[in-house]
Design a protein around this motif. Structure first.
Motif, PDB file in Angstrom:
ATOM      1  N   PHE A  78     -18.010  -1.961   7.231  1.00 52.70           N
ATOM      2  CA  PHE A  78     -17.379  -1.762   6.002  1.00 52.70           C
ATOM      3  C   PHE A  78     -15.944  -1.008   6.160  1.00 52.70           C
ATOM      4  O   PHE A  78     -15.807   0.022   6.868  1.00 52.70           O
ATOM      5  CB  PHE A  78     -18.065  -1.026   4.869  1.00 52.70           C
ATOM      6  N   ALA A  79     -14.827  -1.720   5.778  1.00 55.94           N
ATOM      7  CA  ALA A  79     -13.597  -0.878   5.719  1.00 55.94           C
ATOM      8  C   ALA A  79     -12.723  -1.552   4.532  1.00 55.94           C
ATOM      9  O   ALA A  79     -12.775  -2.376   3.975  1.00 55.94           O
ATOM     10  CB  ALA A  79     -12.859  -1.428   7.036  1.00 55.94           C
ATOM     11  N   LEU A  80     -11.660  -0.649   4.400  1.00 59.46           N
ATOM     12  CA  LEU A  80     -10.750  -0.735   3.606  1.00 59.46           C
ATOM     13  C   LEU A  80      -9.414  -0.957   4.321  1.00 59.46           C
ATOM     14  O   LEU A  80      -9.019  -0.312   5.157  1.00 59.46           O
ATOM     15  CB  LEU A  80     -10.587   0.420   2.356  1.00 59.46           C
ATOM     16  N   VAL A  81      -8.549  -1.989   3.722  1.00 62.18           N
ATOM     17  CA  VAL A  81      -7.025  -2.124   4.136  1.00 62.18           C
ATOM     18  C   VAL A  81      -6.123  -2.012   3.240  1.00 62.18           C
ATOM     19  O   VAL A  81      -6.225  -2.287   2.198  1.00 62.18           O
ATOM     20  CB  VAL A  81      -7.237  -3.437   5.313  1.00 62.18           C
ATOM     21  N   ASN A  82      -5.022  -1.850   3.829  1.00 59.67           N
ATOM     22  CA  ASN A  82      -3.648  -2.112   3.003  1.00 59.67           C
ATOM     23  C   ASN A  82      -3.811  -1.088   1.812  1.00 59.67           C
ATOM     24  O   ASN A  82      -3.662  -1.615   0.486  1.00 59.67           O
ATOM     25  CB  ASN A  82      -3.603  -3.479   2.569  1.00 59.67           C
ATOM     26  N   VAL A  83      -4.428   0.188   1.754  1.00 58.80           N
ATOM     27  CA  VAL A  83      -4.577   1.107   0.639  1.00 58.80           C
ATOM     28  C   VAL A  83      -3.283   1.579   0.126  1.00 58.80           C
ATOM     29  O   VAL A  83      -2.442   2.225   1.109  1.00 58.80           O
ATOM     30  CB  VAL A  83      -5.654   2.097   0.957  1.00 58.80           C
TER      31      VAL A  83
END
Length: 113
Positions: A78-83
């Protein structure tokens, strides 16, 4: 009324969910239902692209943490990008910005696993 749009695309073994709009109490159910449906349909490997998020509250952050835990418990990634900090300050206020897997781009997130 708050607006929220989400669309999904596939990159490598991940489903990338592109999120545009406000993540708060008025869109929580829509956001939760969408994340649940994607996880149920495509498995635990998920990337959330938050580049289009204009505001996030603590309830939305709680859902993100829940799905991060759900993915890792299932052996997924799981990852978050462009925060964007101005829209997602709650991540820093709570200290979760240092714990959640965050990357600048989808390619960086995929390469990290």
């Amino acid at each position: 009324m708050a607006t929220l749009t989400m669309r999904s695309s596939a990159v490598a073994d991940f489903v990338v969910i592109h999120i545009d709009g406000i993540l708060d109490a008025t869109t929580r159910e829509q956001f939760s239902d969408h994340l649940d449906a994607v996880a149920d349909d495509h498995g635990p490997d998920m990337i959330l692209d938050l580049g289009g998020v204009t505001f996030m509250d603590s309830r939305a952050l709680g859902l993100i943490v829940h799905h991060w835990q759900r993915a890792t418990a299932a052996g997924g990634h799981f990852a978050l990008v462009n925060v964007q900090y101005p829209a997602s300050k709650v991540m820093w206020v709570t200290g979760l910005a240092q714990r959640l897997p965050m990357f600048d781009t989808v390619d960086e997130a995929v390469a990290a696993v």
